[in-house]
Design a protein around this motif. Structure first.
Motif, PDB file in Angstrom:
ATOM      1  N   GLY A 167       0.815  -1.205   0.000  1.00  0.00           N
ATOM      2  CA  GLY A 167       0.000   0.000   0.000  1.00  0.00           C
ATOM      3  C   GLY A 167       0.850   1.256   0.000  1.00  0.00           C
ATOM      4  O   GLY A 167       0.515   2.247  -0.656  1.00  0.00           O
ATOM      5  N   ALA A 168       1.968   1.230   0.740  1.00  0.00           N
ATOM      6  CA  ALA A 168       2.862   2.384   0.783  1.00  0.00           C
ATOM      7  C   ALA A 168       3.471   2.638  -0.591  1.00  0.00           C
ATOM      8  O   ALA A 168       3.632   3.790  -1.011  1.00  0.00           O
ATOM      9  N   ILE A 169       3.813   1.570  -1.292  1.00  0.00           N
ATOM     10  CA  ILE A 169       4.378   1.704  -2.637  1.00  0.00           C
ATOM     11  C   ILE A 169       3.347   2.312  -3.581  1.00  0.00           C
ATOM     12  O   ILE A 169       3.663   3.192  -4.391  1.00  0.00           O
ATOM     13  N   THR A 170       2.100   1.849  -3.468  1.00  0.00           N
ATOM     14  CA  THR A 170       1.028   2.391  -4.307  1.00  0.00           C
ATOM     15  C   THR A 170       0.829   3.881  -4.037  1.00  0.00           C
ATOM     16  O   THR A 170       0.663   4.682  -4.956  1.00  0.00           O
ATOM     17  N   ARG A 171       0.869   4.243  -2.777  1.00  0.00           N
ATOM     18  CA  ARG A 171       0.697   5.656  -2.414  1.00  0.00           C
ATOM     19  C   ARG A 171       1.808   6.502  -3.021  1.00  0.00           C
ATOM     20  O   ARG A 171       1.551   7.589  -3.564  1.00  0.00           O
TER      21      ARG A 171
ATOM     22  N   PHE B 162      -7.114   4.496  -6.212  1.00  0.00           N
ATOM     23  CA  PHE B 162      -6.785   5.893  -5.921  1.00  0.00           C
ATOM     24  C   PHE B 162      -7.522   6.352  -4.664  1.00  0.00           C
ATOM     25  O   PHE B 162      -6.921   6.948  -3.760  1.00  0.00           O
ATOM     26  N   TYR B 163      -8.820   6.046  -4.600  1.00  0.00           N
ATOM     27  CA  TYR B 163      -9.641   6.541  -3.491  1.00  0.00           C
ATOM     28  C   TYR B 163      -9.400   5.773  -2.193  1.00  0.00           C
ATOM     29  O   TYR B 163      -9.901   6.176  -1.140  1.00  0.00           O
ATOM     30  N   ARG B 164      -8.629   4.703  -2.239  1.00  0.00           N
ATOM     31  CA  ARG B 164      -8.218   4.058  -0.993  1.00  0.00           C
ATOM     32  C   ARG B 164      -7.138   4.880  -0.286  1.00  0.00           C
ATOM     33  O   ARG B 164      -6.936   4.723   0.921  1.00  0.00           O
ATOM     34  N   HIS B 165      -6.465   5.702  -1.045  1.00  0.00           N
ATOM     35  CA  HIS B 165      -5.338   6.460  -0.488  1.00  0.00           C
ATOM     36  C   HIS B 165      -5.613   7.953  -0.364  1.00  0.00           C
ATOM     37  O   HIS B 165      -5.041   8.612   0.519  1.00  0.00           O
ATOM     38  N   PHE B 166      -6.464   8.494  -1.233  1.00  0.00           N
ATOM     39  CA  PHE B 166      -6.724   9.929  -1.234  1.00  0.00           C
ATOM     40  C   PHE B 166      -8.211  10.194  -1.422  1.00  0.00           C
ATOM     41  O   PHE B 166      -8.888   9.493  -2.168  1.00  0.00           O
TER      42      PHE B 166
END
Length: 227
Positions: free
Chosen positions: A17-21, A56-60
């Motif tokens: 998840g951090a990499i995706t962010r 996208f909306y999982r992170h922002f």
């Protein structure tokens, strides 16, 4: 640097998840730089990051939330610019001022696209949290100049009648506007020769504004650094 009433997305709980962010932040930087604040879309950012809309909306929360994250990274970088010492430049305080201004222009050039976007976002009508972010981003630079000028005044080396805070703001605003016009707006990044010229010219202007001399460099033991 976050709007008080705007809930932040939780930090990614996993390495993946951090990499995706981070991919989304980098994609946001690219999209905002290429299209500007108004025209950049979530679909562009997701495509550049190689993720789905849902991811996208999982992170922002939205595009503005992502821009917060991008500008936060930019803010950290501007607070700690790479110090550049030019070979063959003047010694003493004049040389220090030339280095200081040159370092600012190089840092601005390295981030010119996003700084242009930040200024665009800050120009939106109020209520506008990006205006607060813009003002916060420039504060460390102005504060360092103010503290240094105040130290020179306390030692009687420059006119004590000058308002040190206003002088720092005036000199800082001068190079901000020069950077925006000569670095931020042109299609291409200026050459190193041009950045060096801007830094040297502004360093001389700062020096003469403070000391009223075009040659004499006051000898001040431990005059303090602008770093």
């Amino acid at each position: 640097m976050r709007e008080p009433n705007r809930p932040a997305k939780p930090l990614a709980p996993t390495r993946r998840g951090a990499i995706t962010r981070e991919k989304l932040i980098e994609a946001g930087r690219r999209a905002f730089s290429a299209y500007g604040y108004e025209l950049a879309r979530v679909s562009d950012i997701a495509r550049l990051a190689g993720v789905s809309h849902g991811n996208f909306y999982r992170h922002f929360s939205d595009k503005d939330d992502l821009l917060h994250a991008v500008l936060d990274e930019l803010h950290q970088g501007l607070c700690n610019p790479v110090r550049r010492k030019r070979a063959g430049r003047a010694d003493g305080i004049l040389g220090e001022l030339i280095d200081y201004n040159t370092s600012f222009f190089y840092s601005y050039a390295e981030n010119r696209d996003m700084l242009r976007v930040a200024r665009e976002a800050a120009s939106k009508p109020r209520p506008n949290v990006f205006l607060d972010i813009w003002l916060e981003m420039r504060t460390p630079f102005i504060d360092r100049s103010r503290a240094w000028i105040e130290k020179l005044q306390s030692r009687g080396m420059i006119d004590t009648c000058m308002d040190h805070a206003l002088v720092a703001e005036s000199l800082g605003s001068m190079i901000e506007q020069l950077a925006y016009v000569h670095i931020g707006l042109p299609r291409k990044r200026p050459s190193e020769e041009r950045l060096n010229e801007l830094g040297e010219t502004c360093g001389i202007i700062w020096f003469r504004s403070l000391f009223g001399s075009d040659t004499a460099d006051p000898s001040i033991a431990d005059e303090g650094s602008l770093r």
